[in-house]
Write a protein that holds these residues in place. Structure first.
Motif, PDB file in Angstrom:
ATOM      1  N   LEU A 198       0.845  -1.203   0.000  1.00  0.00           N
ATOM      2  CA  LEU A 198       0.000   0.000   0.000  1.00  0.00           C
ATOM      3  C   LEU A 198       0.879   1.250   0.000  1.00  0.00           C
ATOM      4  O   LEU A 198       2.063   1.181   0.345  1.00  0.00           O
ATOM      5  CB  LEU A 198      -0.890   0.018   1.250  1.00  0.00           C
ATOM      6  CG  LEU A 198      -1.819  -1.181   1.439  1.00  0.00           C
ATOM      7  CD1 LEU A 198      -2.216  -1.296   2.892  1.00  0.00           C
ATOM      8  CD2 LEU A 198      -3.049  -1.032   0.569  1.00  0.00           C
ATOM      9  N   VAL A 199       0.281   2.348  -0.382  1.00  0.00           N
ATOM     10  CA  VAL A 199       1.001   3.619  -0.293  1.00  0.00           C
ATOM     11  C   VAL A 199       0.328   4.502   0.760  1.00  0.00           C
ATOM     12  O   VAL A 199      -0.895   4.492   0.898  1.00  0.00           O
ATOM     13  CB  VAL A 199       1.062   4.366  -1.650  1.00  0.00           C
ATOM     14  CG1 VAL A 199       2.018   3.689  -2.598  1.00  0.00           C
ATOM     15  CG2 VAL A 199      -0.316   4.483  -2.288  1.00  0.00           C
ATOM     16  N   ARG A 200       1.163   5.192   1.495  1.00  0.00           N
ATOM     17  CA  ARG A 200       0.667   6.069   2.558  1.00  0.00           C
ATOM     18  C   ARG A 200       0.664   7.496   2.014  1.00  0.00           C
ATOM     19  O   ARG A 200       1.631   7.926   1.376  1.00  0.00           O
ATOM     20  CB  ARG A 200       1.594   5.959   3.767  1.00  0.00           C
ATOM     21  CG  ARG A 200       1.072   6.586   5.038  1.00  0.00           C
ATOM     22  CD  ARG A 200       1.827   6.024   6.228  1.00  0.00           C
ATOM     23  NE  ARG A 200       3.263   6.195   6.107  1.00  0.00           N
ATOM     24  CZ  ARG A 200       3.936   7.270   6.498  1.00  0.00           C
ATOM     25  NH1 ARG A 200       3.301   8.294   7.019  1.00  0.00           N
ATOM     26  NH2 ARG A 200       5.246   7.335   6.368  1.00  0.00           N
ATOM     27  N   ASN A 255       1.643  10.662  -2.192  1.00  0.00           N
ATOM     28  CA  ASN A 255       2.140   9.419  -1.626  1.00  0.00           C
ATOM     29  C   ASN A 255       3.510   9.694  -1.006  1.00  0.00           C
ATOM     30  O   ASN A 255       4.412  10.186  -1.675  1.00  0.00           O
ATOM     31  CB  ASN A 255       2.271   8.349  -2.707  1.00  0.00           C
ATOM     32  CG  ASN A 255       0.925   8.011  -3.316  1.00  0.00           C
ATOM     33  OD1 ASN A 255      -0.116   8.232  -2.704  1.00  0.00           O
ATOM     34  ND2 ASN A 255       0.931   7.488  -4.519  1.00  0.00           N
ATOM     35  N   GLU A 305       5.675   3.708   1.445  1.00  0.00           N
ATOM     36  CA  GLU A 305       5.014   2.422   1.184  1.00  0.00           C
ATOM     37  C   GLU A 305       4.930   1.627   2.476  1.00  0.00           C
ATOM     38  O   GLU A 305       5.859   1.661   3.297  1.00  0.00           O
ATOM     39  CB  GLU A 305       5.820   1.615   0.162  1.00  0.00           C
ATOM     40  CG  GLU A 305       5.735   2.186  -1.234  1.00  0.00           C
ATOM     41  CD  GLU A 305       6.507   1.352  -2.245  1.00  0.00           C
ATOM     42  OE1 GLU A 305       6.825   1.904  -3.301  1.00  0.00           O
ATOM     43  OE2 GLU A 305       6.785   0.163  -1.959  1.00  0.00           O
ATOM     44  N   LEU A 308      -6.275   7.795   3.945  1.00  0.00           N
ATOM     45  CA  LEU A 308      -4.854   8.122   3.858  1.00  0.00           C
ATOM     46  C   LEU A 308      -3.996   6.953   3.374  1.00  0.00           C
ATOM     47  O   LEU A 308      -2.772   6.992   3.455  1.00  0.00           O
ATOM     48  CB  LEU A 308      -4.339   8.605   5.222  1.00  0.00           C
ATOM     49  CG  LEU A 308      -4.928   9.934   5.692  1.00  0.00           C
ATOM     50  CD1 LEU A 308      -4.455  10.295   7.076  1.00  0.00           C
ATOM     51  CD2 LEU A 308      -4.591  11.058   4.721  1.00  0.00           C
ATOM     52  N   GLY A 365      -3.682   3.966   0.063  1.00  0.00           N
ATOM     53  CA  GLY A 365      -4.168   3.559  -1.248  1.00  0.00           C
ATOM     54  C   GLY A 365      -3.391   2.341  -1.702  1.00  0.00           C
ATOM     55  O   GLY A 365      -2.370   1.993  -1.103  1.00  0.00           O
TER      56      GLY A 365
END
Lengths: 256, 309
Positions: free
Chosen positions: A73-75, A85, A88, B302, B304
């Motif tokens: 996932l990306v934060r 972003n 990660e 927050l 994705g």
């Protein structure tokens, strides 16, 4: 606390184990409909109905749980005035689907203090990221759950178990789970736990299969096994359709 | 409501909604000669299609829309093939370079930032310029401005363009220029399109109008011709490299977009060039504002999935 079953061989062991548990003499009946969900060309989600018999005066928690996977996932964070972003993280030990219904909202909210049901259970068994303080992990977990909830993959149904009938020997319950349109093919575990006074009296378990069939399955296989053929086919189909519609619209006029 | 399962996207969507979205974007394609990727991809993401699948499948549907649109414009004599081929060659060179730039930026971890900022800057600049210029033109300022400019010395750009070697005539467009000009401009558009992940029509159209001085109706047909080949290349590359082309999604979108493109191509003959330009400028500015807001306002979630925008 009864551990969650994640694979078929382990599940078989669990059934053998549960038969030997104290209280295994309680009424036992668990039915799921449908047992096999087909993802065909017109699949738009499906309702799964779980019916069971549990001991009298017990609360029920019914769970529908997917297989555990690791997801990248990306934060998102703020740099200056802009959100983007910023890093990660890896989500490990989270099921692809987690839906839980109960006769008691108290249990799902973690009111019994056990953390055995609802999202409290995920907090116990899964991890987000590689490091960081507990506070940060908690907020990230909330964001992760929010992300899954927006897709319909995670759902809490606090009053989602309906009491169909009951007497002094048993009570019949029913729960309905809306499988989302984005559900992945795989095996999903259905479990029904009967709880009285904070103690698990009985736990029944079964499985449903979600499978891709027909045309979607053919296309998926083609795209994965023969990507170049698939790509050329996609282009040719698009050009033919575009040309065909163009001809249809302008064909009779012969304008230049 | 007819739910259709999209096997590569791994989800389903309402066929009517997808066709409606396709028709809207196809209308823009036929009207303005833009592929519509800058509009369709965000729309698909909004209805829950994974971003990588949305972008790749959109390229596939643009193949259909631009085939339909190019054919319609070809029948009306609006495609300058000589100019289109030169722009295409430049676009492919620039696109290849752009892919390398993106790979380098991803390695540095700044790709998202650069992509979004490039979007906002390009959309803002092109949209504002087209809007102001078209507004002035519609109010009759253009004639005065042209009279004034004719009295002055030719601009640096004009002198530079005339100084380029191998000047040749592009009869369909009614312009004379060196082949290096469309090649170079195509290269810039290809570079930006690769960085931004779109066909590049909304950059190509203003470049044809303002830098190549082509008439608007030839611009539309020629732009669609160039976009057609760019998107064929992108579709095949995406299918092979990322396996993200959902042909079912593309086919439903293209049903709508092909019809929309035909309607758009016919409407474009009835609408004045300045009106076309101001409409496109307004849409470009709206998309820019939406993108700017998505950068400035806090996101709802927050986290994705990796691979999304």
């Amino acid at each position: 606390m009864v551990p969650r079953v994640r694979s078929f061989p382990r599940a078989v062991l669990w059934v053998v184990f549960l038969v030997g548990l104290p209280g295994a003499g309680w009424p036992s009946q668990l039915e799921v409909a449908p047992r096999r969900v087909e993802i065909g060309a017109f699949f738009g989600g499906k309702e799964v109905v779980v019916s069971a018999e549990i001991p009298p005066l017990a609360d029920a928690v019914v769970e529908l749980v997917g297989e555990d996977v690791a997801e990248a996932l990306v934060r998102k964070g703020r740099i200056g005035p802009l959100w983007m972003n910023v890093g990660e993280i890896v989500a490990q030990g989270f099921p692809t689907l987690y839906m839980v219904a109960s006769t008691s909202s108290f249990l799902l909210a973690g009111g019994d203090g056990s953390g055995s049901w609802g999202y409290g259970k995920l907090r116990e068994q899964a991890r987000l990221g590689e490091s960081g303080g507990m506070e940060e992990s908690d907020s990230m977990l909330q964001e992760f759950i929010k992300l899954k909830e927006t897709q319909g993959l995670y759902k809490l149904l606090p009053a989602g178990v309906e009491l169909v009938s009951g007497d002094e020997t048993a009570q019949s319950i029913r729960a309905r789970f809306p499988l989302p349109r984005c559900i992945r093919p795989g095996t999903y575990t259905v479990s029904v736990s009967a709880i009285r006074g904070g103690e698990v009296l009985q736990r029944q378990q079964t499985w449903i299969e979600v499978e891709m069939t027909g045309f979607p399955r053919f296309l998926r296989s083609l795209a994965e096994d023969y990507p170049m053929v698939y790509g050329i086919m996609a282009v040719v189909a698009a050009m033919l359709a575009g040309y065909g519609l163009g001809w249809l619209f302008g064909g009779g006029r012969g304008s230049h | 409501m007819l739910e259709i399962y999209l096997p590569i996207a791994g989800t389903s969507a309402d066929a009517g909604l997808l066709m409606g979205m396709g028709a809207l974007v196809g209308l823009l394609s036929g009207l303005f000669g833009v592929g519509g990727g800058f509009l369709m991809t965000p729309l698909l993401i909004m209805i829950g299609i994974p971003p990588t699948v949305a972008a790749a499948s959109d390229s596939n549907q643009i193949v259909a829309a631009s085939t339909s649109g190019t054919y319609a414009h070809y029948r009306m004599g609006n495609v300058d093939f000589k100019m289109g081929v030169l722009l295409l060659i430049g676009g492919l060179i620039g696109g290849t370079a752009g892919v390398q730039v993106i790979r380098w930026l991803r390695g540095m971890g700044n790709a998202d930032f650069v992509i979004k900022i490039t979007y906002v800057a390009m959309l803002g600049w092109i949209g504002s310029y087209m809007f102001i210029e078209s507004l002035q033109s519609m109010r009759g300022h253009r004639a005065r401005a042209e009279e004034g400019s004719q009295a002055k010395r030719p601009s640096f750009y004009s002198r530079m363009v005339r100084a380029l070697p191998w000047q040749m005539a592009f009869e369909k467009s009614g312009v004379k220029a060196s082949p290096f000009l469309p090649l170079g401009l195509g290269c810039i558009v290809g570079l930006l399109a690769a960085i931004m992940g779109v066909g590049g029509g909304f950059i190509m159209v203003p470049i044809m109008v303002y830098l190549l001085r082509m008439p608007m109706h030839v611009v539309v047909g020629t732009s669609l011709f160039q976009i057609l080949f760019t998107c064929i290349n992108v579709t095949i590359m995406q299918a092979i490299s990322n396996k993200t082309v959902d042909v079912v999604l593309a086919l439903i979108l293209l049903l709508g977009s092909s019809i929309g493109a035909q309607v758009g191509a016919r409407l474009s003959r009835r609408i004045k060039a300045d009106q076309l330009k101001i409409m496109l400028a307004s849409i470009v500015l709206l998309v820019m504002i939406q993108m700017l807001l998505s950068l400035v306002l806090p996101p709802k979630v927050l986290l994705g999935y990796k691979g999304g925008h």
